[in-house]
Scaffold this motif. Structure first.
Motif, PDB file in Angstrom:
ATOM      1  N   GLN A 199      17.243  26.488  91.835  1.00 44.11           N
ATOM      2  CA  GLN A 199      18.085  25.759  90.885  1.00 44.11           C
ATOM      3  C   GLN A 199      17.245  25.117  89.776  1.00 44.11           C
ATOM      4  O   GLN A 199      17.672  25.059  88.628  1.00 44.11           O
ATOM      5  CB  GLN A 199      18.886  24.692  91.635  1.00 44.11           C
ATOM      6  CG  GLN A 199      19.950  25.267  92.560  1.00 44.11           C
ATOM      7  CD  GLN A 199      20.580  24.206  93.447  1.00 44.11           C
ATOM      8  OE1 GLN A 199      19.984  23.163  93.702  1.00 44.11           O
ATOM      9  NE2 GLN A 199      21.792  24.476  93.929  1.00 44.11           N
ATOM     10  N   ARG A 251      16.329  27.834  87.332  1.00 44.00           N
ATOM     11  CA  ARG A 251      17.496  28.175  86.514  1.00 44.00           C
ATOM     12  C   ARG A 251      17.737  27.118  85.442  1.00 44.00           C
ATOM     13  O   ARG A 251      18.062  27.440  84.303  1.00 44.00           O
ATOM     14  CB  ARG A 251      18.729  28.303  87.409  1.00 44.00           C
ATOM     15  CG  ARG A 251      19.979  28.806  86.664  1.00 44.00           C
ATOM     16  CD  ARG A 251      21.186  28.863  87.571  1.00 44.00           C
ATOM     17  NE  ARG A 251      20.920  29.696  88.735  1.00 44.00           N
ATOM     18  CZ  ARG A 251      21.092  29.308  89.988  1.00 44.00           C
ATOM     19  NH1 ARG A 251      21.520  28.074  90.244  1.00 44.00           N
ATOM     20  NH2 ARG A 251      20.849  30.138  90.978  1.00 44.00           N
ATOM     21  N   GLU A 302      17.872  27.759  81.409  1.00 39.54           N
ATOM     22  CA  GLU A 302      19.052  27.379  80.627  1.00 39.54           C
ATOM     23  C   GLU A 302      18.691  26.400  79.511  1.00 39.54           C
ATOM     24  O   GLU A 302      19.201  26.498  78.390  1.00 39.54           O
ATOM     25  CB  GLU A 302      20.112  26.776  81.549  1.00 39.54           C
ATOM     26  CG  GLU A 302      20.743  27.800  82.490  1.00 39.54           C
ATOM     27  CD  GLU A 302      21.688  27.158  83.489  1.00 39.54           C
ATOM     28  OE1 GLU A 302      21.763  25.901  83.508  1.00 39.54           O
ATOM     29  OE2 GLU A 302      22.345  27.901  84.251  1.00 39.54           O
TER      30      GLU A 302
END
Length: 305
Positions: free
Chosen positions: A12, A15, A19
Motif C-alpha cells: 500500500q 502504491r 499515485e
C-alpha cells in the motif's frame, strides 16, 4: 504532497508513492539512489532534514525507519506499520517514505524496506546516531552498497571507532572521517609547499573527538612518525602541528570558522575552515559509493599517544 497511512503494508505504501508521483507528474527516472535512514523519533527530524537537503544534489528516495518497540510485553508482540509519503516540494528533489514500525515488525524492518527500494540504483544506509556493531551484517546493512555511521553522535566515540575497525568491510564509512576532508586537503597542500621531512606531529581537539583520533591515526600511518594527541577546550579540532627539519607547520582553528596556516620561512595566511553541516557531509559521502581505502587505513592505523 503528503499522504498519511495508518496500519498499512509495504504494498500500500508503494502504491501511495506511485499515485502521488502521478498526481504531480514527477517520474522516478531522475533518482540516482535509495537512502535508508535508520534512527529514533528524537533524531528523526534533524536527520531527515539533512537527507532532504542532500537530495538537492543527489535526487533520491529516502526511506526513514523508526522502530517503536512498545512499552509492554503485549505491545511488543503487536505489529503495525504507520507511514507518511512525501513527494514533490515536501521531499526536497526526491521522495520520502517515513516508516514507524511498531512491535514485532520492527525486528524485521528489512522486509518492509526491500519492496520500497528503487530498482537498478545503489542503496545507502545511514545510521545518524546509534549504529549496529557490525553494519555489514545488519539486516538493513546487507541491502546497501554504502553504510554510513557517525561515531561523534554516540556516548563513547573512541570505543565506537574500535568497533568500526574490528568489523570494517568495504563500503563502510563514518561521518567522523568525512569531517576531516578540509583538514586533510589543507595539510597535503601545506606539505607540498614546505617540501620538508616530517619528524613528528600533534593533533589538538576537544576530549574524545573521533575525527581528531582518525586524523592522528591517518598522519601516523601516512607519515610514519609519532603523533601526539592534546586536549583543548574545542570546538572539535582546534589545531594540527607538524614538526619538520626546516621548522614547524601549523594550522590553528580556535573558533571553528577561520584557520591560520603557518609554514617555515613564510608569512601566516588566514584560510576558511568552517565546521560543515550534516547535509554537506552526507552529500559528500553520496558522491562516491566505492570502497574508501584511505578511511580503512586510518581506522586501522596506530593509536595516537
Amino acid at each position: 504532497m503528503k499522504t498519511d497511512l495508518t496500519d498499512t503494508t509495504a504494498r500500500q505504501i508503494d502504491r501511495a508513492v506511485v499515485e502521488a508521483r502521478r498526481a504531480l507528474g514527477t517520474p522516478a527516472v531522475g533518482m540516482v539512489l535509495t537512502l535508508v535512514l535508520v534512527t529514533d523519533e528524537e533524531n528523526a527530524y534533524d536527520a531527515l532534514r539533512a537527507a532532504e537537503d542532500a537530495s538537492r544534489v543527489h535526487p533520491s528516495r529516502t526511506i526513514v525507519v523508526i522502530r517503536r518497540p512498545g512499552r509492554t510485553p503485549r505491545d511488543r508482540q503487536l505489529s503495525r506499520i504507520d507511514a507518511e509519503v512525501r513527494v514533490g516540494a515536501d521531499a526536497g528533489t526526491g521522495e520520502t517514505v517515513l516508516l514507524r514500525l511498531y512491535g514485532e515488525v520492527g525486528r524485521h524492518a528489512e522486509s518492509v524496506v526491500r519492496p520500497l527500494l528503487l530498482p537498478d540504483v545503489p542503496v545507502v544506509v545511514w545510521w545518524p546516531v546509534e549504529a549496529p556493531e557490525d553494519p555489514r551484517h545488519d539486516p538493513l546493512g546487507r541491502l546497501a552498497a554504502r553504510r554510513i555511521t557517525d561515531a561523534y553522535a554516540v556516548a563513547d566515540p573512541i570505543a565506537a571507532l574500535g568497533d568500526r575497525a574490528r568489523c570494517h568491510a568495504p563500503g563502510d564509512t563514518d561521518l567522523a572521517w568525512t569531517r576531516l576532508t578540509p583538514w586533510r586537503s589543507m595539510l597535503a597542500a601545506a606539505l607540498d609547499q614546505a617540501r620538508a621531512d616530517v619528524t613528528g606531529a600533534v593533533v589538538e581537539s576537544e576530549a574524545d573527538n573521533p575525527s581528531a583520533e582518525l586524523l592522528a591515526r591517518w598522519l601516523a600511518h601516512r607519515l610514519g612518525v609519532p603523533v601526539e594527541r592534546r586536549t583543548t577546550e574545542g570546538p572539535v579540532i582546534t589545531a594540527v602541528g607538524l614538526d619538520t627539519v626546516d621548522g614547524p607547520i601549523r594550522i590553528d582553528r580556535p573558533d571553528g570558522a577561520l584557520a591560520t596556516l603557518s609554514l617555515p620561512n613564510q608569512p601566516e595566511r588566514t584560510l576558511a575552515l568552517r565546521i560543515r553541516s550534516t547535509a554537506e557531509l552526507i552529500a559528500e559521502e553520496l558522491r562516491h559509493l566505492d570502497a574508501d581505502e584511505v578511511y580503512a587505513s586510518a581506522l586501522h592505523g596506530p593509536v595516537a599517544e
